[in-house]
Design an enzyme around this catalytic site. Structure first.
Site, PDB file in Angstrom:
ATOM      1  N   ARG A  25       1.333 -16.913   4.568  1.00  0.00           N
ATOM      2  CA  ARG A  25       0.687 -16.215   5.703  1.00  0.00           C
ATOM      3  C   ARG A  25       0.400 -14.750   5.409  1.00  0.00           C
ATOM      4  O   ARG A  25      -0.498 -14.434   4.713  1.00  0.00           O
ATOM      5  CB  ARG A  25       1.552 -16.345   6.982  1.00  0.00           C
ATOM      6  CG  ARG A  25       2.048 -17.751   7.292  1.00  0.00           C
ATOM      7  CD  ARG A  25       0.942 -18.705   7.611  1.00  0.00           C
ATOM      8  NE  ARG A  25       1.441 -19.951   8.158  1.00  0.00           N
ATOM      9  CZ  ARG A  25       0.792 -21.114   8.069  1.00  0.00           C
ATOM     10  NH1 ARG A  25      -0.384 -21.185   7.487  1.00  0.00           N
ATOM     11  NH2 ARG A  25       1.306 -22.214   8.596  1.00  0.00           N
ATOM     12  N   HIS A  76       0.679 -33.123  -0.471  1.00  0.00           N
ATOM     13  CA  HIS A  76       1.497 -33.745   0.591  1.00  0.00           C
ATOM     14  C   HIS A  76       1.057 -35.134   1.056  1.00  0.00           C
ATOM     15  O   HIS A  76       0.701 -35.350   2.204  1.00  0.00           O
ATOM     16  CB  HIS A  76       1.601 -32.822   1.802  1.00  0.00           C
ATOM     17  CG  HIS A  76       0.304 -32.184   2.242  1.00  0.00           C
ATOM     18  ND1 HIS A  76      -0.846 -32.890   2.423  1.00  0.00           N
ATOM     19  CD2 HIS A  76       0.012 -30.896   2.541  1.00  0.00           C
ATOM     20  CE1 HIS A  76      -1.791 -32.070   2.819  1.00  0.00           C
ATOM     21  NE2 HIS A  76      -1.308 -30.853   2.883  1.00  0.00           N
ATOM     22  N   ASP A 128       5.145 -27.690   1.097  1.00  0.00           N
ATOM     23  CA  ASP A 128       4.109 -27.416   2.102  1.00  0.00           C
ATOM     24  C   ASP A 128       4.683 -26.497   3.190  1.00  0.00           C
ATOM     25  O   ASP A 128       4.490 -26.720   4.382  1.00  0.00           O
ATOM     26  CB  ASP A 128       3.546 -28.709   2.704  1.00  0.00           C
ATOM     27  CG  ASP A 128       2.394 -28.449   3.670  1.00  0.00           C
ATOM     28  OD1 ASP A 128       1.776 -27.364   3.603  1.00  0.00           O
ATOM     29  OD2 ASP A 128       2.115 -29.332   4.510  1.00  0.00           O
ATOM     30  N   HIS A 172       2.588 -21.729   2.194  1.00  0.00           N
ATOM     31  CA  HIS A 172       1.673 -20.891   2.982  1.00  0.00           C
ATOM     32  C   HIS A 172       2.487 -19.671   3.417  1.00  0.00           C
ATOM     33  O   HIS A 172       3.242 -19.745   4.393  1.00  0.00           O
ATOM     34  CB  HIS A 172       1.180 -21.645   4.220  1.00  0.00           C
ATOM     35  CG  HIS A 172       0.404 -22.901   3.912  1.00  0.00           C
ATOM     36  ND1 HIS A 172      -0.969 -22.927   3.786  1.00  0.00           N
ATOM     37  CD2 HIS A 172       0.810 -24.181   3.710  1.00  0.00           C
ATOM     38  CE1 HIS A 172      -1.381 -24.172   3.523  1.00  0.00           C
ATOM     39  NE2 HIS A 172      -0.306 -24.956   3.473  1.00  0.00           N
TER      40      HIS A 172
HETATM   41  C1  NCD Z   1      -0.860 -26.196   7.156  1.00  0.00           C
HETATM   42  C2  NCD Z   1      -0.793 -24.751   7.639  1.00  0.00           C
HETATM   43  O1  NCD Z   1      -0.262 -24.503   8.724  1.00  0.00           O
HETATM   44  O2  NCD Z   1      -1.298 -23.867   6.915  1.00  0.00           O
HETATM   45  N1  NCD Z   1      -0.256 -27.049   8.129  1.00  0.00           N
HETATM   46  C3  NCD Z   1       0.287 -28.265   7.901  1.00  0.00           C
HETATM   47  O3  NCD Z   1       0.631 -28.927   8.868  1.00  0.00           O
HETATM   48  N2  NCD Z   1       0.472 -28.741   6.690  1.00  0.00           N
HETATM   49  C4  NCD Z   1      -2.284 -26.521   6.910  1.00  0.00           C
HETATM   50  C5  NCD Z   1      -2.574 -27.973   6.752  1.00  0.00           C
HETATM   51  O4  NCD Z   1      -2.335 -28.519   5.682  1.00  0.00           O
HETATM   52  O5  NCD Z   1      -3.071 -28.585   7.703  1.00  0.00           O
HETATM   53 ZN    ZN Z   2      -2.444 -29.461   3.855  1.00  0.00          ZN
END
Ligand code: NCD
Ligand code: ZN
Length: 408
Positions: free
Chosen positions: A52, A206, A272, A50
């Site tokens: 962002r 995950h 992740d 991610h």
């Molecule tokens: C992820 C995120 O922050 O984008 N967070 C996480 O804890 N894995 C989104 C998600 O999978 O809930």
């Molecule tokens: Zn997720």
């Protein structure tokens, strides 16, 4: 260029030379070249990050996230669409990949987001994007959060394209307090995985329970595990304090240990990478940064003899390439892109957040031992040498749809 040294080739460590330009031209025991200390491995594909950016630049940008990835030996990252705004239309998709083309240090691909709202038009949206870009999957699709999708929608859309699912059943998730493992039980995942498997084939993001790994392994679906569900557990709650939340949550130590013992049943290891600032973590936000520590933590487990090098490398390169149909990626093979990472097991370091490159500014692995890559090559170009970055933002390209049809 020709590198010579220990090379992981088809599951065996051999002493050989690798000759390459953008792609690997020759691998031979007879070939001499620049002597490499350590072991030459394929650079990693992280299928779950991610990065962002957009309205969340304070957490991470494509530039900072991809720089962090590069330092960790990752050559290609698949970014997730739960950005702000989310990637649910061709317009947002194009805006994001344009930014990646300008800013990414490493190769970049982006999943398309699925919501109840865009699900009726998903074919049309996807085909518009696929005229130009390679879309690894529709994903990560959430069964439970603000981009929530129902089981019937998942079943319908799975005919359109590969779907990656965040499997936690909303009926069994009660809250997001700190620590969130008290209200997001293992059964939420086990039940969601079971329901999905009954309706079709998915890639499960995950996965955090041994039961899910095992049930996915006996189905046609594929599973992904993260270092945090292998190495951390509820026993770390006190040490992590307000940083503890992640979805799915950390599980009991016995779960993590069994996951690690059964790692060969999982298909992919991914980070992740989900950065939030320390302030945001205090509000219970879930997610750990991890793209930079993914390969180094796994290499440390190899060094200690906990897992085999072949098992790790398959799950960080060959299998991600096969599952997401990434032509030219995977193992060290003639014809594949020369994207390589060199690891020297005599150079063990302690992870320090202050030395990592994510904007998050913290790591759940502070003080953990790790083996970082000493050199990284992407498509034949050396991009990292002893922690020195040799390329500029925008070096990494975005995968285009022609990659899929022509193998080019
Ligand atoms: C992820 C995120 O922050 O984008 N967070 C996480 O804890 N894995 C989104 C998600 O999978 O809930
Ligand atoms: Zn997720």
């Amino acid at each position: 260029m020709i590198l010579r040294g220990k090379v992981l080739h088809r599951g065996e460590i051999i002493e050989a030379g690798i000759e390459f330009e953008e792609r690997i031209l020759r691998i031979s025991k007879e070939l001499n070249g620049k002597a490499i200390r350590g072991i030459i491995l394929p650079a990693a594909i992280d299928v779950h990050v991610h990065f962002r950016d957009f309205k969340e630049k304070h957490k991470e940008t494509i530039e900072s996230g991809s720089l962090s990835a590069l330092h960790g030996g990752v050559c290609l990252a698949i970014d997730q669409p739960n950005t702000s705004p989310p990637i649910t239309t061709p317009e947002t998709y194009f805006e994001r990949v344009k930014r990646a083309e300008k800013k990414s240090y490493i190769e970049y691909a982006l999943n398309l987001g699925l919501t109840e709202e865009n699900s009726a038009r998903i074919c049309e949206i996807l085909s518009k994007i696929q005229k130009r870009y390679f879309v690894p999957a529709i994903g990560e699709t959430f069964l439970c959060n603000s981009m929530r999708v129902s089981y019937p929608t998942l079943e319908r859309v799975k005919k359109v394209h590969r779907i990656t699912v965040h499997a936690e059943d909303p009926e069994l998730v009660r809250c997001n307090d700190i620590p969130n493992f008290r209200c997001r039980p293992p059964e939420a995942e086990v039940r969601a995985v079971k329901k999905c498997i009954e309706t079709g084939v998915f890639h499960f993001c995950h996965v955090s329970t041994p039961e899910s790994i095992k049930s996915i392994a006996t189905s046609s679906s594929t599973s992904e595990v993260t270092p945090h569900h292998l190495l951390l557990s509820t026993e770390d709650a006190e040490r992590l304090g307000s940083f503890v939340n992640v979805n799915p949550p950390l599980r009991e130590k016995s779960f993590a240990n069994t996951m690690l013992e059964n790692i060969s049943l999982a298909d992919v290891i991914a980070s992740d990478h989900a950065p939030h600032t320390p302030e945001e973590k205090k509000d219970g936000k879930s997610g750990f940064p991890g793209v930079e520590t993914l390969y180094p933590l796994m290499m440390n487990l190899v060094r200690k003899g906990v897992v085999e090098i072949k098992t790790v490398v398959e799950r960080l390169s060959e299998k991600p390439a096969a599952i997401f149909d990434l032509k030219g990626y995977g193992g060290i093979e003639v014809g594949n892109y020369a994207s390589l990472a060199v690891f020297d097991f005599s150079r063990v370091e302690k992870i320090k957040a202050a030395e990592l490159h994510s904007k998050a500014g913290w790591t759940p692995y502070e003080g953990f031992e790790a083996v970082f890559p000493t050199s990284v090559f992407i498509r034949g170009v050396q991009v990292l040498s002893n922690k020195e970055v040799l390329v500029e933002p925008g070096f990494g390209r975005v995968l285009r749809s022609v990659d899929k049809s022509s193998g080019d």
